[in-house]
Motif scaffolding. Structure first.
Motif, PDB file in Angstrom:
ATOM      1  N   VAL A  34       3.168  71.914  20.423  1.00 15.37           N
ATOM      2  CA  VAL A  34       3.695  72.691  21.549  1.00 15.37           C
ATOM      3  C   VAL A  34       2.630  73.657  22.056  1.00 15.37           C
ATOM      4  CG1 VAL A  34       5.367  74.491  22.200  1.00 15.37           C
ATOM      5  CG2 VAL A  34       6.118  72.523  20.875  1.00 15.37           C
ATOM      6  N   LYS A  35       2.026  74.363  21.127  1.00 13.37           N
ATOM      7  CA  LYS A  35       1.006  75.345  21.498  1.00 13.37           C
ATOM      8  C   LYS A  35      -0.209  74.668  22.131  1.00 13.37           C
ATOM      9  CE  LYS A  35       2.363  78.795  18.117  1.00 13.37           C
ATOM     10  NZ  LYS A  35       1.998  79.518  16.904  1.00 13.37           N
ATOM     11  N   LYS A  36      -0.607  73.505  21.603  1.00 13.78           N
ATOM     12  CA  LYS A  36      -1.742  72.769  22.156  1.00 13.78           C
ATOM     13  C   LYS A  36      -1.500  72.390  23.610  1.00 13.78           C
ATOM     14  CE  LYS A  36      -2.883  69.855  18.638  1.00 13.78           C
ATOM     15  NZ  LYS A  36      -3.239  68.565  18.063  1.00 13.78           N
ATOM     16  N   GLY A  37      -0.268  71.992  23.895  1.00 12.08           N
ATOM     17  CA  GLY A  37       0.073  71.542  25.236  1.00 12.08           C
ATOM     18  C   GLY A  37       0.492  72.652  26.170  1.00 12.08           C
ATOM     19  N   GLY A  38       0.594  73.879  25.664  1.00 12.25           N
ATOM     20  CA  GLY A  38       0.977  75.006  26.498  1.00 12.25           C
ATOM     21  C   GLY A  38       2.446  75.018  26.876  1.00 12.25           C
ATOM     22  N   SER A  39       3.248  74.330  26.121  1.00 13.11           N
ATOM     23  CA  SER A  39       4.681  74.278  26.400  1.00 13.11           C
ATOM     24  C   SER A  39       5.390  75.448  25.720  1.00 13.11           C
ATOM     25  CB  SER A  39       5.244  72.947  25.889  1.00 13.11           C
ATOM     26  OG  SER A  39       6.575  72.785  26.279  1.00 13.11           O
ATOM     27  N   ARG A  40       6.667  75.581  26.000  1.00 11.51           N
ATOM     28  CA  ARG A  40       7.433  76.667  25.382  1.00 11.51           C
ATOM     29  C   ARG A  40       8.539  76.171  24.467  1.00 11.51           C
ATOM     30  NH1 ARG A  40       9.361  80.964  29.457  1.00 11.51           N
ATOM     31  NH2 ARG A  40       9.875  81.901  27.473  1.00 11.51           N
ATOM     32  N   ARG A  41       8.780  74.872  24.469  1.00 10.49           N
ATOM     33  CA  ARG A  41       9.870  74.303  23.668  1.00 10.49           C
ATOM     34  C   ARG A  41       9.381  73.075  22.923  1.00 10.49           C
ATOM     35  NH1 ARG A  41      14.418  74.651  28.295  1.00 10.49           N
ATOM     36  NH2 ARG A  41      14.868  76.854  28.008  1.00 10.49           N
ATOM     37  N   ILE A  42       9.961  72.859  21.752  1.00  7.90           N
ATOM     38  CA  ILE A  42       9.682  71.646  20.994  1.00  7.90           C
ATOM     39  C   ILE A  42      10.543  70.540  21.590  1.00  7.90           C
ATOM     40  CG2 ILE A  42       9.884  70.491  18.767  1.00  7.90           C
ATOM     41  CD1 ILE A  42       9.358  73.156  17.422  1.00  7.90           C
ATOM     42  N   THR A  43       9.901  69.455  21.997  1.00  9.68           N
ATOM     43  CA  THR A  43      10.597  68.304  22.571  1.00  9.68           C
ATOM     44  C   THR A  43      10.523  67.136  21.588  1.00  9.68           C
ATOM     45  OG1 THR A  43       8.612  67.421  23.626  1.00  9.68           O
ATOM     46  CG2 THR A  43       9.909  69.030  24.904  1.00  9.68           C
ATOM     47  N   PRO A  44      11.266  66.056  21.848  1.00  3.25           N
ATOM     48  CA  PRO A  44      11.151  64.883  20.971  1.00  3.25           C
ATOM     49  C   PRO A  44       9.713  64.356  20.896  1.00  3.25           C
ATOM     50  CG  PRO A  44      13.119  64.698  22.309  1.00  3.25           C
ATOM     51  CD  PRO A  44      12.357  65.907  22.816  1.00  3.25           C
ATOM     52  N   GLU A  45       8.966  64.494  21.988  1.00  3.91           N
ATOM     53  CA  GLU A  45       7.578  64.042  21.976  1.00  3.91           C
ATOM     54  C   GLU A  45       6.748  64.840  20.977  1.00  3.91           C
ATOM     55  OE1 GLU A  45       9.315  64.759  24.757  1.00  3.91           O
ATOM     56  OE2 GLU A  45       9.388  62.828  25.782  1.00  3.91           O
ATOM     57  N   HIS A  46       6.970  66.153  20.926  1.00  5.66           N
ATOM     58  CA  HIS A  46       6.242  66.990  19.964  1.00  5.66           C
ATOM     59  C   HIS A  46       6.603  66.592  18.529  1.00  5.66           C
ATOM     60  CE1 HIS A  46       6.335  69.909  23.479  1.00  5.66           C
ATOM     61  NE2 HIS A  46       5.064  69.584  23.329  1.00  5.66           N
ATOM     62  N   LEU A  47       7.873  66.329  18.299  1.00  7.12           N
ATOM     63  CA  LEU A  47       8.304  65.919  16.955  1.00  7.12           C
ATOM     64  C   LEU A  47       7.679  64.580  16.576  1.00  7.12           C
ATOM     65  CD1 LEU A  47      12.037  66.982  17.137  1.00  7.12           C
ATOM     66  CD2 LEU A  47      10.260  68.034  15.720  1.00  7.12           C
ATOM     67  N   MET A  48       7.635  63.655  17.525  1.00  6.98           N
ATOM     68  CA  MET A  48       7.054  62.346  17.228  1.00  6.98           C
ATOM     69  C   MET A  48       5.564  62.459  16.953  1.00  6.98           C
ATOM     70  SD  MET A  48       8.006  59.326  16.760  1.00  6.98           S
ATOM     71  CE  MET A  48       6.861  58.261  15.915  1.00  6.98           C
ATOM     72  N   LEU A  49       4.866  63.283  17.729  1.00  3.43           N
ATOM     73  CA  LEU A  49       3.439  63.493  17.472  1.00  3.43           C
ATOM     74  C   LEU A  49       3.232  64.077  16.079  1.00  3.43           C
ATOM     75  CD1 LEU A  49       2.342  64.862  20.950  1.00  3.43           C
ATOM     76  CD2 LEU A  49       1.643  62.675  19.930  1.00  3.43           C
ATOM     77  N   ALA A  50       4.107  64.985  15.674  1.00  3.64           N
ATOM     78  CA  ALA A  50       4.004  65.587  14.341  1.00  3.64           C
ATOM     79  C   ALA A  50       4.300  64.555  13.256  1.00  3.64           C
ATOM     80  CB  ALA A  50       4.951  66.773  14.224  1.00  3.64           C
TER      81      ALA A  50
END
Length: 83
Positions: A34-50
């Motif tokens: 999330v921080k890398k992408g400059g977003s403010r919320r954890i999305t399913p995409e962030h979870l999948m990347l993790a």
């Protein structure tokens, strides 16, 4: 037309999160995405990347290995779709 529904924050609990240690380890990595992408919320995409960063003996890593998933390729496709 309703665009989104706002929910009140869930009160903090002193109890442990009801997730396995592997699942708990994904959350900080998702937050880093999330921080890398400059977003403010954890999305399913962030979870999948993790989850793609999990390493053996993590069950998620084992499953991806058994299924023959090319993790770098999937990671790149997710990042392109999110852009």
């Amino acid at each position: 037309m309703v665009q989104s529904i706002e929910r009140p924050p869930v009160p903090a609990s002193r109890k442990r999160t009801p997730f396995t240690s592997g699942a708990r380890s994904v959350l900080p990595r998702a937050l880093a995405e999330v921080k890398k992408g400059g977003s403010r919320r954890i999305t399913p995409e962030h979870l999948m990347l993790a989850i793609l960063d999990c390493e053996l003996p993590d069950p998620a890593a084992e499953l991806m290995e058994r299924l023959g998933i090319d993790r770098p390729s999937v990671r790149e496709r997710i990042r392109q779709a999110a852009a």
